[in-house]
Design a protein around this motif. Structure first.
Motif, PDB file in Angstrom:
ATOM      1  N   UNK A 168       0.813  -1.221   0.000  1.00 50.12           N
ATOM      2  CA  UNK A 168       0.000   0.000   0.000  1.00 50.12           C
ATOM      3  C   UNK A 168       0.843   1.266   0.000  1.00 50.12           C
ATOM      4  N   UNK A 169       2.049   1.216   0.555  1.00 48.80           N
ATOM      5  CA  UNK A 169       2.860   2.422   0.695  1.00 48.80           C
ATOM      6  C   UNK A 169       4.035   2.455  -0.279  1.00 48.80           C
ATOM      7  N   UNK A 170       4.014   1.617  -1.315  1.00 46.84           N
ATOM      8  CA  UNK A 170       5.167   1.508  -2.207  1.00 46.84           C
ATOM      9  C   UNK A 170       4.993   2.338  -3.475  1.00 46.84           C
ATOM     10  N   UNK A 171       6.061   3.029  -3.862  1.00 45.86           N
ATOM     11  CA  UNK A 171       6.138   3.714  -5.147  1.00 45.86           C
ATOM     12  C   UNK A 171       7.159   3.028  -6.059  1.00 45.86           C
ATOM     13  N   UNK A 172       7.556   1.816  -5.711  1.00 49.17           N
ATOM     14  CA  UNK A 172       8.567   1.069  -6.455  1.00 49.17           C
ATOM     15  C   UNK A 172       7.880   0.176  -7.479  1.00 49.17           C
ATOM     16  N   UNK A 173       8.131   0.434  -8.759  1.00 55.57           N
ATOM     17  CA  UNK A 173       7.461  -0.350  -9.794  1.00 55.57           C
ATOM     18  C   UNK A 173       7.820  -1.830  -9.694  1.00 55.57           C
ATOM     19  N   UNK A 174       9.000  -2.144  -9.154  1.00 60.68           N
ATOM     20  CA  UNK A 174       9.409  -3.546  -9.020  1.00 60.68           C
ATOM     21  C   UNK A 174       8.656  -4.267  -7.906  1.00 60.68           C
ATOM     22  N   UNK A 175       7.810  -3.543  -7.176  1.00 62.42           N
ATOM     23  CA  UNK A 175       6.960  -4.160  -6.159  1.00 62.42           C
ATOM     24  C   UNK A 175       5.518  -4.313  -6.639  1.00 62.42           C
ATOM     25  N   UNK A 176       5.248  -3.934  -7.887  1.00 59.15           N
ATOM     26  CA  UNK A 176       3.890  -3.972  -8.406  1.00 59.15           C
ATOM     27  C   UNK A 176       3.487  -5.389  -8.828  1.00 59.15           C
ATOM     28  N   UNK A 177       2.229  -5.552  -9.212  1.00 57.21           N
ATOM     29  CA  UNK A 177       1.727  -6.853  -9.644  1.00 57.21           C
ATOM     30  C   UNK A 177       2.150  -7.187 -11.069  1.00 57.21           C
ATOM     31  N   UNK A 178       2.285  -6.153 -11.908  1.00 61.03           N
ATOM     32  CA  UNK A 178       2.703  -6.335 -13.293  1.00 61.03           C
ATOM     33  C   UNK A 178       3.034  -4.968 -13.864  1.00 61.03           C
ATOM     34  N   UNK A 179       3.891  -4.935 -14.901  1.00 60.17           N
ATOM     35  CA  UNK A 179       4.165  -3.675 -15.586  1.00 60.17           C
ATOM     36  C   UNK A 179       4.541  -3.962 -17.041  1.00 60.17           C
ATOM     37  N   UNK A 180       4.332  -2.960 -17.930  1.00 62.13           N
ATOM     38  CA  UNK A 180       4.618  -3.148 -19.350  1.00 62.13           C
ATOM     39  C   UNK A 180       6.088  -2.926 -19.676  1.00 62.13           C
ATOM     40  N   UNK A 181       6.569  -3.614 -20.698  1.00 62.38           N
ATOM     41  CA  UNK A 181       7.941  -3.504 -21.171  1.00 62.38           C
ATOM     42  C   UNK A 181       7.918  -2.879 -22.565  1.00 62.38           C
ATOM     43  N   UNK A 182       8.519  -1.699 -22.703  1.00 64.06           N
ATOM     44  CA  UNK A 182       8.513  -0.981 -23.968  1.00 64.06           C
ATOM     45  C   UNK A 182       9.588   0.113 -23.911  1.00 64.06           C
ATOM     46  N   UNK A 183      10.370   0.372 -24.962  1.00 59.40           N
ATOM     47  CA  UNK A 183      10.343  -0.192 -26.306  1.00 59.40           C
ATOM     48  C   UNK A 183      11.265  -1.395 -26.503  1.00 59.40           C
ATOM     49  N   UNK A 184      11.697  -2.012 -25.404  1.00 60.06           N
ATOM     50  CA  UNK A 184      12.402  -3.288 -25.495  1.00 60.06           C
ATOM     51  C   UNK A 184      12.160  -4.042 -24.198  1.00 60.06           C
ATOM     52  N   UNK A 185      12.386  -5.340 -24.249  1.00 63.47           N
ATOM     53  CA  UNK A 185      12.167  -6.203 -23.085  1.00 63.47           C
ATOM     54  C   UNK A 185      13.496  -6.774 -22.606  1.00 63.47           C
ATOM     55  N   UNK A 186      13.558  -6.999 -21.302  1.00 63.15           N
ATOM     56  CA  UNK A 186      14.715  -7.628 -20.675  1.00 63.15           C
ATOM     57  C   UNK A 186      15.980  -6.815 -20.894  1.00 63.15           C
TER      58      UNK A 186
END
Length: 296
Positions: free
Chosen positions: A41-59
């Motif tokens: 609830x208190x996180x602003x870290x995208x790496x703690x989210x449930x999912x996120x998009x990869x663009x314009x490249x992956x990995x």
């Protein structure tokens, strides 16, 4: 969380998104039960989210360097002290929500081009719920006047209780160097045979790209909830399974790690659009044993 949240509902399904934190998914629930890892609830870290998009490249792109169009380019090293650039720009950018209703929304991220990634583009992420599935569509439009490398993907974190099984089909996988770049191909079952349902949890790291993937994967949890992931535009499935972890990632992606340095990156013409979709269909399996009718 301080950011605005977009909440979608359909039947017993609920999803919430944060446009400000990488256009990420915060949670996905069925009747209040988490289907993906829930963001704190208190996180602003995208790496703690449930999912996120990869663009314009992956990995990963090795050392953040690549040559394209007769020029050498240096990307920001955007993952702490990791030696490579990773996951593109969208996951660390603010997106804008539009066209939101009770069960769908569209998120937009615009990149004007800069010294790290000189190619201007517009990325759109359409998210929709039905009572039985979550649908995400990610598009990448080349807004420039020259060709550009173009990669897409999603990075969902699924939950794994001790009984959770995983099943998908692929032709082979890429084993990695110590700094997690593809090294050489191996049989698809080299790190675990998921060509038939097998336990997800394990005591060693899996962080590898599977090629020849047919676009589907099935996760069956101990509570009977079944998640069926289907993707289009994704030639690879990247599996991230930390040892002993209660969550893991199934990442449908359009290319292998460091594809841009291996003549394996899709190229998008000026004015062209690339697309990748991911659907997570949800149902519940009755795993109880049939009751005896009392007849011997």
């Amino acid at each position: 969380m301080s950011q605005d949240i977009v909440t979608l509902r359909a039947g017993g399904l609920e999803a919430a998104l944060s446009p400000a934190i990488g256009g990420s998914l915060l949670w996905l629930t069925l009747d209040g039960v988490d289907l993906l890892r829930r963001a704190p609830a208190d996180s602003d870290d995208v790496l703690a989210m449930a999912s996120f998009p990869l663009v314009p490249y992956a990995n990963r792109i090795a050392d953040g360097r690549f040559a394209f169009g007769g020029r050498d380019h240096q990307l920001p090293l955007n993952f702490g002290d990791h030696p490579h650039s990773i996951h593109g720009f969208g996951w660390q950018a603010k997106w804008t929500a539009s066209g939101t209703d009770i069960s769908s929304t569209t998120l937009t991220h615009i990149h004007a081009g800069n010294t790290g990634w000189p190619f201007p583009y517009r990325a759109e992420q359409h998210v929709a719920l039905t009572p039985s599935d979550l649908f995400l569509s990610l598009s990448l439009y080349n807004a420039g006047d020259t060709p550009m490398p173009a990669g897409l993907g999603f990075h969902p974190y699924l939950l794994a209780d001790p009984a959770t099984t995983l099943h998908f089909d692929a032709n082979c996988l890429w084993l990695s160097t110590p700094d997690m770049l593809p090294d050489h191909e191996a049989p698809a079952d080299a790190l675990g045979d998921w060509s038939r349902p097998a336990m997800v949890r394990g005591d060693y790291l899996v962080d590898n790209a599977y090629s020849g993937w047919n676009g589907t994967a099935t996760v069956l949890r101990g509570d009977g909830i079944r998640l069926r992931l289907n993707a289009t535009g994704a030639d690879f499935l990247h599996v991230y399974r930390p040892p002993g972890s209660v969550d893991f990632c199934l990442e449908p992606v359009s290319h292998m790690p460091d594809a841009i340095n291996r003549d394996a990156m899709p190229i998008l013409a000026p004015g062209g659009t690339a697309r990748l979709t991911m659907t997570i269909a949800i149902d519940k399996i009755d795993q109880t044993l049939p009751k005896s009718d009392g007849i011997a």
